[in-house]
Design an enzyme around this catalytic site. Structure first.
Site, mmCIF file in Angstrom:
data_model
loop_
_atom_site.group_PDB
_atom_site.id
_atom_site.type_symbol
_atom_site.label_atom_id
_atom_site.label_comp_id
_atom_site.label_asym_id
_atom_site.label_seq_id
_atom_site.Cartn_x
_atom_site.Cartn_y
_atom_site.Cartn_z
ATOM 1 N N SER A 164 80.224 14.049 25.598
ATOM 2 C CA SER A 164 79.621 14.757 24.469
ATOM 3 C C SER A 164 78.565 15.711 25.012
ATOM 4 O O SER A 164 77.613 15.280 25.660
ATOM 5 C CB SER A 164 78.997 13.716 23.526
ATOM 6 O OG SER A 164 78.325 14.341 22.461
ATOM 7 N N LYS A 179 83.527 17.373 24.273
ATOM 8 C CA LYS A 179 83.121 17.489 22.856
ATOM 9 C C LYS A 179 81.857 18.327 22.810
ATOM 10 O O LYS A 179 80.872 18.010 23.484
ATOM 11 C CB LYS A 179 82.885 16.090 22.285
ATOM 12 C CG LYS A 179 82.045 16.019 21.018
ATOM 13 C CD LYS A 179 82.094 14.627 20.402
ATOM 14 C CE LYS A 179 80.734 14.155 19.926
ATOM 15 N NZ LYS A 179 80.784 12.800 19.321
ATOM 16 N N LYS A 199 78.729 19.716 20.642
ATOM 17 C CA LYS A 199 77.935 19.591 19.427
ATOM 18 C C LYS A 199 77.788 20.986 18.826
ATOM 19 O O LYS A 199 77.510 21.950 19.560
ATOM 20 C CB LYS A 199 76.554 19.014 19.770
ATOM 21 C CG LYS A 199 76.595 17.560 20.198
ATOM 22 C CD LYS A 199 76.923 16.660 19.022
ATOM 23 C CE LYS A 199 76.752 15.195 19.385
ATOM 24 N NZ LYS A 199 77.075 14.314 18.238
ATOM 25 N N ASP A 201 81.661 18.475 17.162
ATOM 26 C CA ASP A 201 80.995 17.489 16.303
ATOM 27 C C ASP A 201 79.791 18.148 15.631
ATOM 28 O O ASP A 201 78.868 18.602 16.310
ATOM 29 C CB ASP A 201 80.535 16.295 17.159
ATOM 30 C CG ASP A 201 79.902 15.188 16.329
ATOM 31 O OD1 ASP A 201 79.875 15.292 15.078
ATOM 32 O OD2 ASP A 201 79.429 14.194 16.933
ATOM 33 N N GLU A 221 84.647 16.942 13.984
ATOM 34 C CA GLU A 221 84.038 15.665 13.613
ATOM 35 C C GLU A 221 82.898 15.891 12.612
ATOM 36 O O GLU A 221 81.993 16.678 12.869
ATOM 37 C CB GLU A 221 83.507 15.011 14.905
ATOM 38 C CG GLU A 221 82.887 13.648 14.737
ATOM 39 C CD GLU A 221 82.431 13.071 16.099
ATOM 40 O OE1 GLU A 221 82.821 13.610 17.154
ATOM 41 O OE2 GLU A 221 81.673 12.092 16.083
ATOM 42 N N ASP A 262 82.922 10.471 11.360
ATOM 43 C CA ASP A 262 82.033 9.587 12.128
ATOM 44 C C ASP A 262 81.090 8.925 11.111
ATOM 45 O O ASP A 262 81.372 7.833 10.598
ATOM 46 C CB ASP A 262 81.291 10.428 13.182
ATOM 47 C CG ASP A 262 80.197 9.678 13.947
ATOM 48 O OD1 ASP A 262 79.911 8.516 13.625
ATOM 49 O OD2 ASP A 262 79.596 10.261 14.874
ATOM 50 N N LYS A 301 82.546 3.646 15.797
ATOM 51 C CA LYS A 301 81.336 3.201 16.504
ATOM 52 C C LYS A 301 81.016 1.819 15.961
ATOM 53 O O LYS A 301 80.661 1.677 14.791
ATOM 54 C CB LYS A 301 80.161 4.134 16.220
ATOM 55 C CG LYS A 301 80.246 5.489 16.890
ATOM 56 C CD LYS A 301 79.015 6.314 16.575
ATOM 57 C CE LYS A 301 79.144 7.714 17.141
ATOM 58 N NZ LYS A 301 78.070 8.595 16.643
ATOM 59 N N GLY A 338 80.093 7.072 20.779
ATOM 60 C CA GLY A 338 78.990 6.516 21.563
ATOM 61 C C GLY A 338 77.661 6.786 20.895
ATOM 62 O O GLY A 338 77.545 7.652 20.018
HETATM 63 O O1 OSB Z 1 77.639 11.932 16.483
HETATM 64 O O2 OSB Z 1 78.668 11.074 18.116
HETATM 65 C C1 OSB Z 1 77.617 11.370 17.556
HETATM 66 C C2 OSB Z 1 74.732 10.407 19.851
HETATM 67 C C3 OSB Z 1 73.785 10.007 18.937
HETATM 68 C C4 OSB Z 1 74.080 10.092 17.608
HETATM 69 C C5 OSB Z 1 75.319 10.591 17.186
HETATM 70 C C6 OSB Z 1 76.269 10.966 18.106
HETATM 71 C C7 OSB Z 1 75.955 10.905 19.465
HETATM 72 C C8 OSB Z 1 76.845 11.358 20.523
HETATM 73 C C9 OSB Z 1 76.650 10.715 21.866
HETATM 74 O O3 OSB Z 1 77.637 12.261 20.393
HETATM 75 C C10 OSB Z 1 77.902 10.309 22.490
HETATM 76 C C11 OSB Z 1 77.682 9.377 23.672
HETATM 77 O O4 OSB Z 1 77.023 8.330 23.530
HETATM 78 O O5 OSB Z 1 78.191 9.686 24.735
HETATM 79 MG MG MG Z 2 79.604 12.173 15.816
#
Ligand code: OSB
Ligand code: MG
Length: 375
Positions: A143, A169, A171, A196, A221, A246, A270, A298
């Site tokens: 991510s 991925k 953001k 995402d 996402e 998510d 998750k 994650g």
């Molecule tokens: O939306 O997936 C998410 C981390 C904190 C809160 C939300 C998200 C995330 C990540 C981290 O995308 C992914 C990871 O732990 O590698």
């Molecule tokens: Mg997410």
């Protein structure tokens, strides 16, 4: 098992680089760990849990101090009451014992994880075999947070690809969406790529989001709000990019609703967000029965949560690479032996329970608070 005591340990881990999403910039992680001691047939065993609540209630309503408070005052005492009432405490009975407490799924998940770890360690069984994992390693995606410039982004993505990550991925947020995706596609070609939004858009943004369809992403996402399944279903019909949820998927019931509404073609599972690994497994099963792909998300887990996530992701319905990266994606020093990338994969631990344990010296060094909740 008979619960003897539960320690709530807060640790502070600096991140190797700031992690920016549409809702915050994090420079450190402060996970709450659970060290549970129980008696199983006359032998004392320890189980570990990790609560994925962030420091602040920005991703979901849960947050570190709230999770610690509900564990201390309600959840752990309910487990003591459960066994004092003559019931058997197992991982499979935790969610029932806690059922009168509304919400607080991440706190509940951490406690159930610790009970499960103790139970499996005592039974000499790994998380992977408990879940019915069918692989020994899982493909590793990464991510990538929002960064200050496109140049910076291309450098970061290039580094991760060089390390062997098999899926990227990005953001996104309003003002950082079509252009970064275009730049990554132009530079790196046909790599497995997804985005995402962490709920940063509304349905009014549909024409903008539709521009992403040109880039053949694996999925988008959670573009819209957590509680808006119906609008995700409407948006899904206006885009060719598969819709993945998510934040919205807080339970197996929510997953069933999202699938029935056409709001999710893919689900990010998750375990913390849905109340535990057992509920996560139920979502896997519902999705598989409906032909919906799942992958394991994650929450910047330490090696403890990373171990459990890898085991879960070994189940056959996890057909897309998860956000299960190597420990050094986030941490210079993890609290367990670090997870490393091996040809783009993370090896699922095979020892009893989680198969990993905090290194005592490291844990001591990074702990910022500890308290014991006794009967
Ligand atoms: O939306 O997936 C998410 C981390 C904190 C809160 C939300 C998200 C995330 C990540 C981290 O995308 C992914 C990871 O732990 O590698
Ligand atoms: Mg997410």
């Amino acid at each position: 098992m008979r619960l003897l005591n539960v320690e709530l340990i807060t640790v502070r881990l600096p991140l190797v680089s700031p992690f920016t999403t549409s809702f915050s910039t994090q420079t450190e992680r402060t996970p709450l760990l659970i060290k549970l001691t129980a008696d199983v047939d006359g032998t004392e065993v320890v189980g570990w849990g990790e609560c994925v609540a962030l420091l602040d209630p920005l991703y979901s309503e849960e947050y570190l101090d709230g999770a610690r408070d509900v564990l201390r005052r309600y959840l752990v005492p309910l487990l003591y009451q459960w066994q004092d009432a003559g019931h058997t405490l197992t991982a499979e009975t935790v969610s029932h014992a806690l059922r009168h407490i509304v919400g607080h799924r991440m706190a509940k998940a951490a406690l159930e994880m610790a009970v499960l770890d103790a139970q499996l360690r005592a039974g000499n069984t790994s998380f992977a075999s408990y879940f019915g994992a069918t692989t020994a390693a899982v493909p590793s995606g990464v991510s990538v947070g929002i960064v200050p410039s496109i140049d910076h982004l291309l450098g970061t993505v290039g580094d991760y690809l060089d390390q062997g990550y098999v899926r990227i991925k990005l953001k996104i947020k309003p003002g950082w969406d079509v252009e970064p995706v275009r730049a990554v596609r132009e530079r790196f070609g046909d790599i497995p790529l997804q985005v995402d939004a962490n709920a940063a858009y509304t349905l009014v943004d549909a024409p903008l989001l539709r521009q992403l369809d040109a880039f053949e992403l694996l999925l988008i996402e959670q573009p819209l709000a957590e509680d808006d399944l119906r609008q995700h279903a409407l948006l899904a019909r206006q885009m060719t990019t598969p819709m993945c949820l998510d934040e919205s998927i807080v339970s197996a019931a929510a997953a069933a609703d999202a699938i029935a509404l056409g709001a999710a073609a893919v689900i990010n599972i998750k375990p913390g967000r849905v109340g535990g690994y057992l509920e996560a497994r139920r979502i896997h099963d519902i999705a598989a029965a409906n032909g919906i792909a799942v992958w394991c998300g994650g929450m910047l887990e330490t090696g403890l949560g990373r171990a459990a996530n890898a085991a879960l992701a070994g189940m056959p319905g996890f057909t897309l690479p998860g956000d299960i990266s190597a420990s050094d994606r986030f941490y210079r020093l993890d609290i367990t032996e670090p997870f490393v990338l091996d040809a783009g994969q993370i090896t699922i631990p095979s020892g009893p329970g989680l198969g990993v344990t905090p290194l005592p010296d490291v844990l001591k060094e990074v702990s910022v608070h500890a308290e014991t909740v006794t009967a």
